[in-house]
Scaffold this active site. Structure first.
Site, mmCIF file in Angstrom:
data_model
loop_
_atom_site.group_PDB
_atom_site.id
_atom_site.type_symbol
_atom_site.label_atom_id
_atom_site.label_comp_id
_atom_site.label_asym_id
_atom_site.label_seq_id
_atom_site.Cartn_x
_atom_site.Cartn_y
_atom_site.Cartn_z
ATOM 1 N N LYS A 189 0.706 -1.130 -0.239
ATOM 2 C CA LYS A 189 0.020 -0.358 0.125
ATOM 3 C C LYS A 189 1.109 1.114 -0.133
ATOM 4 O O LYS A 189 2.219 1.326 -0.289
ATOM 5 C CB LYS A 189 -0.985 0.050 1.270
HETATM 6 C C1 LIG Z 1 -5.449 -4.001 1.454
HETATM 7 C C2 LIG Z 1 -6.858 -3.889 1.521
HETATM 8 C C3 LIG Z 1 -7.409 -4.633 3.220
HETATM 9 C C4 LIG Z 1 -7.504 -4.752 3.798
HETATM 10 O O1 LIG Z 1 -5.609 -4.530 4.511
HETATM 11 P P1 LIG Z 1 -4.874 -5.721 5.534
HETATM 12 O O2 LIG Z 1 -4.471 -4.377 5.887
HETATM 13 O O3 LIG Z 1 -4.475 -6.693 4.607
HETATM 14 O O4 LIG Z 1 -6.262 -6.064 6.161
HETATM 15 C C5 LIG Z 1 -9.346 -3.735 2.999
HETATM 16 N N1 LIG Z 1 -9.653 -3.442 1.704
HETATM 17 C C6 LIG Z 1 -9.015 -3.447 0.506
HETATM 18 C C7 LIG Z 1 -9.706 -2.757 -0.637
HETATM 19 C C8 LIG Z 1 -7.437 -3.402 0.327
HETATM 20 O O5 LIG Z 1 -7.355 -3.616 -0.837
#
Ligand SMILES: *Cc1c(COP(=O)(O)O)cnc(C)c1O
Length: 387
Positions: A189
């Site tokens: 991210k």
């Molecule tokens: C990555 C992601 C999540 C979950 O994030 P984590 O930190 O891995 O639990 C939830 N929603 C979306 C749209 C994502 O891209």
């Protein structure tokens, strides 16, 4: 030939120093770095409360609980998302339904939401929580969704996992319109803490509730105690919560990453702009740009335009992979997953999301990507699509 991933964390010596410093300090878990990280994030996103959590999925779960979602409740989200956007309702034994996407923005369609709300009101089954997802980092239509929330009485839980640093109507994502916003710091991210997330809200009562839920439902705050304080050891469990805390090690990494967020963002924007220019003549549909909002460019997602080429998405994807390029596909529509099919959803239920999925391709985009790497990606696309 080196492999080019679709996303890659950006770790600098300053990040490593920050982590090592915590490892050598008194606290590995609940130390001073967490509060500093939360304050810096809250400041950057112009929001009153920011609570760091172990991951965004945990954040979505406790946000649903804080918003009162429970058995018999109903959550709506976009089918074009990661499964966590809807699983959070299932953790609460609530029902899930989806609102199809707008094919141009790839976010939840406003007309589809309006129509579905009108039908739901007639049927006496309105959603309790709606989860708009800022797909690829482009903020959803939160102002209009807020107007609908006020009219129909649902809460807005914004899944901004892609959208740290993005802005909408001149304000950072998370600072307005939603009741609660959740960000992810997973390694792919915008900024990372390896695993991690942030839950933001402008609402003091919700923040207090989230604080409890993050840590077993326990408080030591003198002002919040229900019974007589029995001494310095005293704490109370007031509701059922979880251990959804982040560590000080991770928070130190996050804080260090936040300090470079603008720089990393500038690099992402430059890459996205360059893709736009380089791909302009190809039979692909480029990501939409909207004047009143800026994307964080978590993903650079294109669609293979079937009307203008014989090449299929599968061929293009395989050719990229064969050339050591980590293209990806976001997302398999949630309702088509076996778990959701077993709940009664069927292919064809959300045709715009399904149509997008058939043609979608996420191209590599990360802050340290070089011109040479980007040229390699574009060369493969040109070879396949210029025919
Ligand atoms: C990555 C992601 C999540 C979950 O994030 P984590 O930190 O891995 O639990 C939830 N929603 C979306 C749209 C994502 O891209």
């Amino acid at each position: 030939m080196t492999f080019i991933p679709y996303s890659r964390q950006n770790i600098q010596p300053s990040d490593i120093d920050a982590v090592v410093e915590v490892l050598q300090s008194e606290y590995l878990t609940q130390g001073p770095a967490i509060a500093r990280f939360e304050q810096a994030f809250a400041h950057r996103h112009s929001v009153r409360h920011a609570l760091a959590v172990s991951n965004a999925t945990a954040g979505l779960h406790m946000a649903c609980v804080a918003l009162g979602l429970g058995p018999g409740g109903l959550l709506w989200t976009s089918p074009l998302s990661f499964v966590a956007s809807s699983n959070c309702a299932r953790y609460c034994n609530a029902e899930v339904d989806f609102v199809d996407i707008d094919p141009s923005t790839r976010n939840m369609s406003l007309p589809a939401l309006e129509a579905k709300l009108a039908r739901a009101e007639q049927a006496g089954r309105l959603p309790d929580v709606v989860v708009p997802v800022d797909f690829s980092g482009l903020p959803a239509d939160l102002k209009q969704i807020r107007a609908l929330a006020d009219r129909y009485g649902f809460k807005i839980l914004q899944d901004a996992s892609h959208a740290a640093g993005a802005s909408y109507l001149g304000a950072p994502v998370g600072s307005a319109w939603s009741d609660i916003t959740v960000f992810s710091f997973h390694a792919v991210k915008i900024v990372t803490t390896a695993e991690g997330g942030m839950v933001t809200t402008q609402d003091d009562a919700l923040a207090a509730k989230l604080q409890l839920l993050r840590s077993h439902g326990i408080t030591r705050e003198p002002a919040l105690l229900q019974n007589q304080d029995e001494g310095a050891w005293y704490y109370e469990q007031q509701c059922l919560g979880w251990n959804y805390r982040i560590t000080d090690i991770q928070a130190a990494l996050g804080l260090s990453q936040l300090e470079r967020m603008e720089d990393m963002q500038t690099r992402r924007v430059a890459r996205a702009d360059r893709y736009d220019r380089m791909l302009a003549e190809l039979p692909v549909i480029l990501p939409m740009r909207i004047d009143d909002r800026s994307s964080s460019w978590h993903l650079y997602a294109i669609e293979i335009d079937e009307q203008r080429t014989k090449a299929t998405r599968r061929e293009v994807f395989d050719a990229l992979r064969a050339a050591q390029i980590g293209a990806n596909v976001h997302y398999i529509p949630i309702h088509t997953q076996p778990y959701y099919a077993a709940l009664g959803f069927r292919p064809g239920d959300f045709p715009a999301a399904e149509h997008y999925y058939e043609r979608a391709l996420s191209l590599p985009l990360f802050p340290a990507m070089t011109d040479e790497e980007q040229d390699r990606v574009v060369d493969v696309l040109k070879r396949l699509l210029s025919k």
